[in-house]
Design an enzyme around this catalytic site. Structure first.
Site, short mmCIF file in Angstrom:
data_model
loop_
_atom_site.label_atom_id
_atom_site.label_comp_id
_atom_site.label_asym_id
_atom_site.label_seq_id
_atom_site.Cartn_x
_atom_site.Cartn_y
_atom_site.Cartn_z
N GLU A 1 0.88 -1.18 0.00
CA GLU A 1 0.00 0.00 0.00
C GLU A 1 0.91 1.21 0.00
O GLU A 1 1.57 1.51 0.99
CB GLU A 1 -0.92 -0.03 1.22
N GLU B 1 3.77 13.21 -4.51
CA GLU B 1 3.16 13.16 -3.19
C GLU B 1 3.93 14.04 -2.21
O GLU B 1 5.12 13.83 -1.98
CB GLU B 1 3.12 11.72 -2.68
#
Length: 479
Positions: free
Chosen positions: A248, A383
């Site tokens: 993840e 990000e």
């Protein structure tokens, strides 16, 4: 304070006596040390786990369930203690840890403790062949769980609870930046009666301890949450060893706002989805796209609300934004803000460090809103993982869909609209593992969790993660 490894039900210093400093984000000071565990420590944890596996894998579902639910109850009993520890380690407001992080960690144990009792095997009658097939779901053995620093205990337990429920023994590594609540969890496991060696917690950096876990030839699976670059490194090592992988990774999630939305509900929720946990959640909606007809109203209202958010020491009840997790992370976020300005971004509010009175060395940053002209800019493509969001207008559904999908990530998306047909079209076409419509962060632990593209591999949650932590074996009997 000196944190220790939890191996075979006991606490131990690292064999080579290597330590890392623990920093308190709220004041920038060292408050303790954590082990930087070596391959020897990981091997000791493996020996303990492997020794415990035959008994634990044959322990009944009911008994495993009972122990996991007891751990959940102990977390609820120790809520304040764990919330304060989480805040001290991570920099998030104590109130946030008390209402979200620790309760959700407790829920992970109770949910998977109950879920394993409902995890049924399959059988198939082969009509015409006088045979029956049934499928066993057997635990893998010893598995590795590596969790991040942003939601330390929440995501740590999100991995270890289903791994334990399915009968595996676990070697778990929390982030070396936020090890405290994982350390405290070892105490509760002993009180709950978890057999020695079933859960082993080794602390240390990714380069030493994490590397030893992913390279270990007999650890059967790796569940990892963290950065995309690290996930690629893990896959490169683990895949040729045929380990099962659940990764993840990062996100750059679109928050798409149409003019027909419930405006006030959207505005309240968008404040949360932008800045909750200092923006240090992989699911935060960091790219805000607003339909042109309401863009200027939203911009004014949103910026006004953001300016009212209170940045302060995590222990203060009125603090809404705490400290970022580390000095290096604060500097990284500031660098992204600088790059955005260089590329033409217009800072509507925030953008600077905050000196909290009495805690001037803490890692505080103003919640920041940047207006951008193109989705191709760096801050819309990479990000940031901090209290920083961008916004820009769009005109058509097709235009915003292209922008939403035009990133390497595909973790989550949020859509604000009351048009059912539009909801169905966009939910189908957005490249993301999770789509929220007229809400954000509403989680049902039964549902699959994970992303597409550079946001990861595999799914966790519900029966998906119970399948991940088990090996299917088909048995065919002719009669």
């Amino acid at each position: 304070m000196k944190i220790q490894n939890f191996i075979n039900g006991q606490f131990h210093d690292p064999i080579l006596n290597n330590w890392l400093d623990n920093y308190c984000p709220a004041n920038g000071e060292v408050y303790g040390q954590t082990p930087n565990s070596s391959r020897i420590d990981v091997e000791n944890a493996y020996i303990a786990a492997q020794s415990a596996f035959p008994s634990w894998s044959q322990t009944s579902f009911e008994e495993r369930s009972k122990i996991l639910i007891k751990i959940s109850e102990l977390l609820e009993t120790n809520l304040q203690r764990f919330a304060e520890a989480e805040s001290k380690d991570n920099g998030k407001p104590v109130n946030l840890a008390k209402t979200i992080d620790i309760p959700r960690a407790a829920s992970n144990f109770s949910f998977f403790g109950n879920a394993i009792t409902q995890f049924a095997s399959e059988s198939h009658e082969s009509v015409g062949h006088q045979a029956i097939n049934y499928t066993l779901r057997q635990p893998l053995g010893v598995v590795g769980c590596i969790s991040p620093w942003n939601l330390p205990l929440y995501l740590f337990t999100w991995k270890i609870a289903p791994a334990l429920a399915t009968g595996n023994c676990v070697i778990a590594k929390p982030s070396e930046i936020t090890p405290l609540t994982a350390y405290l969890l070892g105490e509760l496991c002993n009180v709950a009666g978890l057999p020695s060696g079933v859960l082993n917690i080794v602390h240390g950096s990714g380069a030493t301890t994490g590397q030893a876990i992913i390279e270990h030839p007999n650890i059967k699976a790796i569940s990892f949450t963290g950065g995309t670059k690290t996930g690629a490194h893990i896959a490169k090592i683990a895949a040729p060893m045929f380990k099962k992988l659940s990764l993840e990774l990062g996100g750059k999630n679109p928050n798409i706002i149409f003019a027909d939305c419930d405006y006030h509900d959207m505005l309240d929720t968008t404040i949360q989805s932008s800045f909750n946990n200092q923006g240090q959640i992989c699911l935060c909606g960091s790219r805000i796209f607003v339909q042109s007809s309401i863009y200027y109203k939203f911009k004014n209202d949103f910026v006004h609300r953001v300016k009212q958010l209170r940045v302060g020491h995590p222990s203060k009840k009125d603090s809404q934004i705490g400290a970022l997790v580390s000095k290096s992370h604060l500097e990284k976020v500031l660098q992204y803000i600088k790059i955005s300005q260089q590329e033409g971004g217009n800072i509507l509010c925030g953008g600077s460090k905050v000196a909290v009175k009495g805690f001037e060395n803490g890692y505080y940053l103003e919640p920041t809103v940047i207006e951008v002209a193109t989705n191709a800019c760096t801050i819309n493509q990479e990000e940031v993982f901090g209290p920083v969001v961008t916004m820009m207008p769009f005109n058509s559904e097709d235009e915003v869909l292209r922008m939403a999908n035009n990133v390497k990530y595909g973790l989550s998306a949020t859509i604000w609209t009351n048009d059912l047909k539009r909801t169905m079209r966009l939910s189908d076409q957005i490249q993301a593992g999770i789509v929220w419509v007229n809400t954000w962060m509403m989680r049902d632990l039964r549902t699959p969790f994970g992303g597409s593209k550079a946001s990861g591999l595999g799914r966790e949650g519900g029966f998906e993660v119970l399948r991940f932590f088990t090996e299917p074996k088909n048995v065919c009997i002719k009669y």
